[in-house]
Write a protein that holds these residues in place. Sequence first.
Motif, PDB file in Angstrom:
ATOM      1  N   TYR A  37      -5.425 -41.155  39.273  1.00 36.11           N
ATOM      2  CA  TYR A  37      -4.584 -40.424  40.218  1.00 36.11           C
ATOM      3  C   TYR A  37      -3.094 -40.530  39.927  1.00 36.11           C
ATOM      4  O   TYR A  37      -2.356 -39.553  40.126  1.00 36.11           O
ATOM      5  CB  TYR A  37      -4.854 -40.925  41.647  1.00 36.11           C
ATOM      6  N   VAL A  38      -2.623 -41.701  39.513  1.00 35.17           N
ATOM      7  CA  VAL A  38      -1.176 -41.887  39.317  1.00 35.17           C
ATOM      8  C   VAL A  38      -0.905 -42.450  37.927  1.00 35.17           C
ATOM      9  O   VAL A  38      -1.783 -43.038  37.284  1.00 35.17           O
ATOM     10  CB  VAL A  38      -0.593 -42.840  40.388  1.00 35.17           C
ATOM     11  N   THR A  42       3.964 -45.758  38.094  1.00 31.56           N
ATOM     12  CA  THR A  42       3.828 -45.636  39.548  1.00 31.56           C
ATOM     13  C   THR A  42       2.877 -46.690  40.086  1.00 31.56           C
ATOM     14  O   THR A  42       3.165 -47.349  41.102  1.00 31.56           O
ATOM     15  CB  THR A  42       3.319 -44.234  39.926  1.00 31.56           C
ATOM     16  N   GLU A 216       8.444 -40.785  35.286  1.00 31.97           N
ATOM     17  CA  GLU A 216       7.235 -40.289  35.957  1.00 31.97           C
ATOM     18  C   GLU A 216       7.561 -39.581  37.256  1.00 31.97           C
ATOM     19  O   GLU A 216       8.255 -40.149  38.110  1.00 31.97           O
ATOM     20  CB  GLU A 216       6.265 -41.457  36.250  1.00 31.97           C
ATOM     21  N   PRO A 217       7.059 -38.371  37.460  1.00 24.41           N
ATOM     22  CA  PRO A 217       7.226 -37.704  38.758  1.00 24.41           C
ATOM     23  C   PRO A 217       6.323 -38.370  39.793  1.00 24.41           C
ATOM     24  O   PRO A 217       5.227 -38.832  39.479  1.00 24.41           O
ATOM     25  CB  PRO A 217       6.789 -36.266  38.478  1.00 24.41           C
ATOM     26  N   ASP A 219       3.935 -38.161  42.969  1.00 21.38           N
ATOM     27  CA  ASP A 219       3.052 -37.243  43.679  1.00 21.38           C
ATOM     28  C   ASP A 219       2.480 -37.972  44.889  1.00 21.38           C
ATOM     29  O   ASP A 219       1.632 -38.851  44.758  1.00 21.38           O
ATOM     30  CB  ASP A 219       1.928 -36.781  42.749  1.00 21.38           C
ATOM     31  N   ALA A 221       0.496 -37.016  47.339  1.00 18.06           N
ATOM     32  CA  ALA A 221      -0.938 -36.806  47.590  1.00 18.06           C
ATOM     33  C   ALA A 221      -1.780 -37.668  46.655  1.00 18.06           C
ATOM     34  O   ALA A 221      -2.752 -38.300  47.080  1.00 18.06           O
ATOM     35  CB  ALA A 221      -1.278 -35.329  47.412  1.00 18.06           C
ATOM     36  N   ALA A 222      -1.414 -37.694  45.386  1.00 14.92           N
ATOM     37  CA  ALA A 222      -2.146 -38.512  44.423  1.00 14.92           C
ATOM     38  C   ALA A 222      -1.983 -39.991  44.752  1.00 14.92           C
ATOM     39  O   ALA A 222      -2.924 -40.783  44.603  1.00 14.92           O
ATOM     40  CB  ALA A 222      -1.655 -38.218  43.014  1.00 14.92           C
TER      41      ALA A 222
END
Length: 300
Positions: A37-38, A42, A216-217, A219, A221-222
Amino acid sequence: MTAEGSKKTQIIPLLLLVLAAAIWGTAFVAQSVGAEYVGPLTFLMARSWIGAAFLIPVIMVRDRFLLSHTGENEKPKNKTQLKTLLAGGAVTGTALFLAALSQQAGISGTTTAKAGFITAQYVVIVPILSVFFGKKVGKKIWGCVMLAVVGLYFLCMTGSFSLNRADALMLLCAFLFGVQIMAVNYYSPRVDTVRLSCLQFLVEAVLSTIFMLFLEPFDAAAFRLALFSILYAGVMSSGVAFTLQIVAQKKLDPTVASIAMSLESVFSALAGWIILKQTLTPLELCGCALMFAAIVLSQI
């Protein structure tokens, strides 16, 4: 102290490291799920802040308890002790950041078996590093190291072996964990172990946060999907297990400690067998037996 008395004082630290290995073994599953997911930075950022936050109240409660019962606590008593603590946190935290980042970055690109086998090669790297630092390693310990490596091979490497980019990252991770083990072995007898553990996570958290913001962006939700895995890795693997490592290594030879910690591969396989109903082959069971034999023989 007699040799027998010395061995008895090592039983509890050894058991603490085995417990840490059990936590790390089960956390391997959490890391793999989280990687779906990430990104690695992150995941590392979140688990590091959680690990540090978990230990801050532990330090406060422990200080109050010690102060009320003994009249003293584990705070640094002078500038020299404070500098040693800060230096230890910086060195162990940087090594842990690099090792954990390599592991998290490589874990999604290789099989769990290969990842477990390659990561646990710090069991070989630590005695080699010990030699460079002027520490003699006896023949019996080298024999236990080789026995542990054979056990790891039987347990993890059931297929063909080839080194791809992800495997290379895991090999780098093994070397860096070897460095972290040596750093902990140097600093843990000199400073308060729980403070050292908390500081290394703060350093790891700051470094991973800085790099994450640039590379890293985020997210949301993730992140929510990976939250349970992050919490388990942060509280249990970081907050509890790495603190157990630092506390236990005060009393143990770093090579023996590395053998004990390499049992994370055994516990990872056993967790899959018990929780996920995955079966172990006779060769894998043999690998588990050899790993435990290495631990027992290192203490006889």
